[in-house]
Design a protein around this motif. Structure first.
Motif, PDB file in Angstrom:
ATOM      1  N   THR A   1     -79.239 -23.668  65.372  1.00  0.00           N
ATOM      2  CA  THR A   1     -78.398 -22.605  64.815  1.00  0.00           C
ATOM      3  C   THR A   1     -78.842 -22.221  63.417  1.00  0.00           C
ATOM      4  OG1 THR A   1     -76.832 -24.256  64.014  1.00  0.00           O
ATOM      5  CG2 THR A   1     -76.397 -23.276  66.172  1.00  0.00           C
ATOM      6  N   ARG A   2     -79.894 -22.855  62.930  1.00  0.00           N
ATOM      7  CA  ARG A   2     -80.384 -22.566  61.574  1.00  0.00           C
ATOM      8  C   ARG A   2     -81.593 -21.650  61.634  1.00  0.00           C
ATOM      9  NH1 ARG A   2     -81.041 -27.892  58.306  1.00  0.00           N
ATOM     10  NH2 ARG A   2     -82.073 -26.322  57.051  1.00  0.00           N
ATOM     11  N   GLN A   3     -81.551 -20.606  60.856  1.00  0.00           N
ATOM     12  CA  GLN A   3     -82.612 -19.600  60.817  1.00  0.00           C
ATOM     13  C   GLN A   3     -83.929 -20.194  60.331  1.00  0.00           C
ATOM     14  OE1 GLN A   3     -82.130 -16.441  61.890  1.00  0.00           O
ATOM     15  NE2 GLN A   3     -84.229 -15.827  61.484  1.00  0.00           N
ATOM     16  N   ASP A   4     -83.874 -21.117  59.386  1.00  0.00           N
ATOM     17  CA  ASP A   4     -85.111 -21.681  58.843  1.00  0.00           C
ATOM     18  C   ASP A   4     -85.774 -22.676  59.790  1.00  0.00           C
ATOM     19  OD1 ASP A   4     -82.996 -23.450  58.455  1.00  0.00           O
ATOM     20  OD2 ASP A   4     -83.879 -24.341  56.662  1.00  0.00           O
ATOM     21  N   VAL A   5     -85.065 -23.162  60.780  1.00  0.00           N
ATOM     22  CA  VAL A   5     -85.639 -24.107  61.733  1.00  0.00           C
ATOM     23  C   VAL A   5     -86.270 -23.363  62.900  1.00  0.00           C
ATOM     24  CG1 VAL A   5     -85.115 -25.998  63.303  1.00  0.00           C
ATOM     25  CG2 VAL A   5     -84.038 -25.934  61.069  1.00  0.00           C
ATOM     26  N   CYS A   6     -85.494 -22.513  63.568  1.00  0.00           N
ATOM     27  CA  CYS A   6     -86.003 -21.723  64.696  1.00  0.00           C
ATOM     28  C   CYS A   6     -85.262 -20.399  64.707  1.00  0.00           C
ATOM     29  CB  CYS A   6     -85.808 -22.475  66.008  1.00  0.00           C
ATOM     30  SG  CYS A   6     -86.419 -21.569  67.442  1.00  0.00           S
ATOM     31  N   GLY A   7     -85.899 -19.364  64.223  1.00  0.00           N
ATOM     32  CA  GLY A   7     -85.281 -18.052  64.092  1.00  0.00           C
ATOM     33  C   GLY A   7     -84.756 -17.469  65.403  1.00  0.00           C
ATOM     34  N   PRO A   8     -85.563 -17.431  66.476  1.00  0.00           N
ATOM     35  CA  PRO A   8     -85.076 -16.847  67.728  1.00  0.00           C
ATOM     36  C   PRO A   8     -83.846 -17.568  68.297  1.00  0.00           C
ATOM     37  CG  PRO A   8     -87.464 -16.986  67.770  1.00  0.00           C
ATOM     38  CD  PRO A   8     -87.008 -17.714  66.548  1.00  0.00           C
ATOM     39  N   CYS A   9     -83.826 -18.898  68.263  1.00  0.00           N
ATOM     40  CA  CYS A   9     -82.664 -19.638  68.767  1.00  0.00           C
ATOM     41  C   CYS A   9     -81.445 -19.403  67.884  1.00  0.00           C
ATOM     42  CB  CYS A   9     -82.965 -21.132  68.857  1.00  0.00           C
ATOM     43  SG  CYS A   9     -84.058 -21.552  70.237  1.00  0.00           S
ATOM     44  N   ALA A  10     -81.650 -19.294  66.574  1.00  0.00           N
ATOM     45  CA  ALA A  10     -80.535 -19.041  65.665  1.00  0.00           C
ATOM     46  C   ALA A  10     -79.926 -17.663  65.915  1.00  0.00           C
ATOM     47  CB  ALA A  10     -81.003 -19.166  64.212  1.00  0.00           C
ATOM     48  N   VAL A  11     -80.779 -16.667  66.192  1.00  0.00           N
ATOM     49  CA  VAL A  11     -80.276 -15.319  66.486  1.00  0.00           C
ATOM     50  C   VAL A  11     -79.475 -15.335  67.788  1.00  0.00           C
ATOM     51  CG1 VAL A  11     -81.003 -12.991  67.129  1.00  0.00           C
ATOM     52  CG2 VAL A  11     -82.068 -14.131  65.191  1.00  0.00           C
ATOM     53  N   LYS A  12     -79.957 -16.026  68.815  1.00  0.00           N
ATOM     54  CA  LYS A  12     -79.232 -16.124  70.090  1.00  0.00           C
ATOM     55  C   LYS A  12     -77.883 -16.813  69.890  1.00  0.00           C
ATOM     56  CE  LYS A  12     -83.309 -16.244  73.000  1.00  0.00           C
ATOM     57  NZ  LYS A  12     -84.158 -17.080  73.847  1.00  0.00           N
ATOM     58  N   ALA A  13     -77.869 -17.902  69.114  1.00  0.00           N
ATOM     59  CA  ALA A  13     -76.620 -18.618  68.872  1.00  0.00           C
ATOM     60  C   ALA A  13     -75.637 -17.759  68.085  1.00  0.00           C
ATOM     61  CB  ALA A  13     -76.906 -19.922  68.109  1.00  0.00           C
ATOM     62  N   ARG A  14     -76.142 -16.993  67.137  1.00  0.00           N
ATOM     63  CA  ARG A  14     -75.271 -16.120  66.336  1.00  0.00           C
ATOM     64  C   ARG A  14     -74.649 -15.020  67.188  1.00  0.00           C
ATOM     65  NH1 ARG A  14     -76.254 -11.473  62.907  1.00  0.00           N
ATOM     66  NH2 ARG A  14     -74.629 -11.413  61.341  1.00  0.00           N
ATOM     67  N   THR A  15     -75.444 -14.393  68.044  1.00  0.00           N
ATOM     68  CA  THR A  15     -74.892 -13.341  68.898  1.00  0.00           C
ATOM     69  C   THR A  15     -73.891 -13.918  69.902  1.00  0.00           C
ATOM     70  OG1 THR A  15     -76.819 -13.517  70.354  1.00  0.00           O
ATOM     71  CG2 THR A  15     -76.861 -11.788  68.690  1.00  0.00           C
TER      72      THR A  15
ATOM     73  N   ARG B   1     -71.918 -16.572  69.341  1.00  0.00           N
ATOM     74  CA  ARG B   1     -70.685 -16.835  68.566  1.00  0.00           C
ATOM     75  C   ARG B   1     -69.933 -15.544  68.289  1.00  0.00           C
ATOM     76  NH1 ARG B   1     -74.107 -20.059  65.569  1.00  0.00           N
ATOM     77  NH2 ARG B   1     -74.054 -18.575  63.867  1.00  0.00           N
ATOM     78  N   MET B   2     -70.647 -14.469  67.960  1.00  0.00           N
ATOM     79  CA  MET B   2     -69.987 -13.187  67.707  1.00  0.00           C
ATOM     80  C   MET B   2     -69.289 -12.687  68.961  1.00  0.00           C
ATOM     81  SD  MET B   2     -72.466 -11.155  64.999  1.00  0.00           S
ATOM     82  CE  MET B   2     -73.557 -10.587  66.246  1.00  0.00           C
ATOM     83  N   ALA B   3     -69.927 -12.820  70.115  1.00  0.00           N
ATOM     84  CA  ALA B   3     -69.314 -12.384  71.374  1.00  0.00           C
ATOM     85  C   ALA B   3     -68.086 -13.232  71.694  1.00  0.00           C
ATOM     86  CB  ALA B   3     -70.323 -12.475  72.508  1.00  0.00           C
TER      87      ALA B   3
END
Length: 125
Positions: free
Chosen positions: A42-56, A58-60
């Protein structure tokens, strides 16, 4: 292909840059294969694509909270009834714990009169 190029391509296509390798065994044939699975960070600095998927995701989930009409219900629950019954009595030992918490322990030398008198007798005073 270097690691930097592979990482840039994975980020560009929205694929995990740190996949976890899991071993899958076919129980019928006994054949083993390694399957890459997204890291799920869920951290952008660790894995950007996975963090973006997790963020979307959570928003949904925040946008559409789980509706009461979709909640699983027990077959014997009526409107307003709890799905899990409450315990009829406290667990064993609860009353003893509360009794001990209410009592104050008397320790030698703790400043009480009884303890002080005992200490005086030991010292020969």
């Amino acid at each position: 292909m270097t690691a930097d190029v592979a990482r840039a391509m994975a980020t560009e296509h929205g694929v995990c840059i740190r996949p976890v390798a899991l071993r899958r065994i076919d129980t019928e044939t006994g054949r083993t294969e390694v399957v890459p699975v997204a890291c799920g960070s869920t951290r952008q600095d660790v894995c950007g694509p996975c963090a973006v998927k997790a963020r979307t995701l959570r928003m949904a989930q925040c946008r559409e909270p789980r509706a009461a009409s979709r909640e699983p219900r027990s077959p014997n629950a009526s409107d307003g009834a709890r799905s899990t019954p409450r315990p009829s009595s406290r667990p064993r030992g609860t009353s003893r714990v509360r009794q001990r918490a209410g009592r104050r322990r008397e320790r030698p030398g703790s400043g009480t009169a009884a303890a002080g008198g005992e200490a005086d007798r030991r010292a020969g005073l």
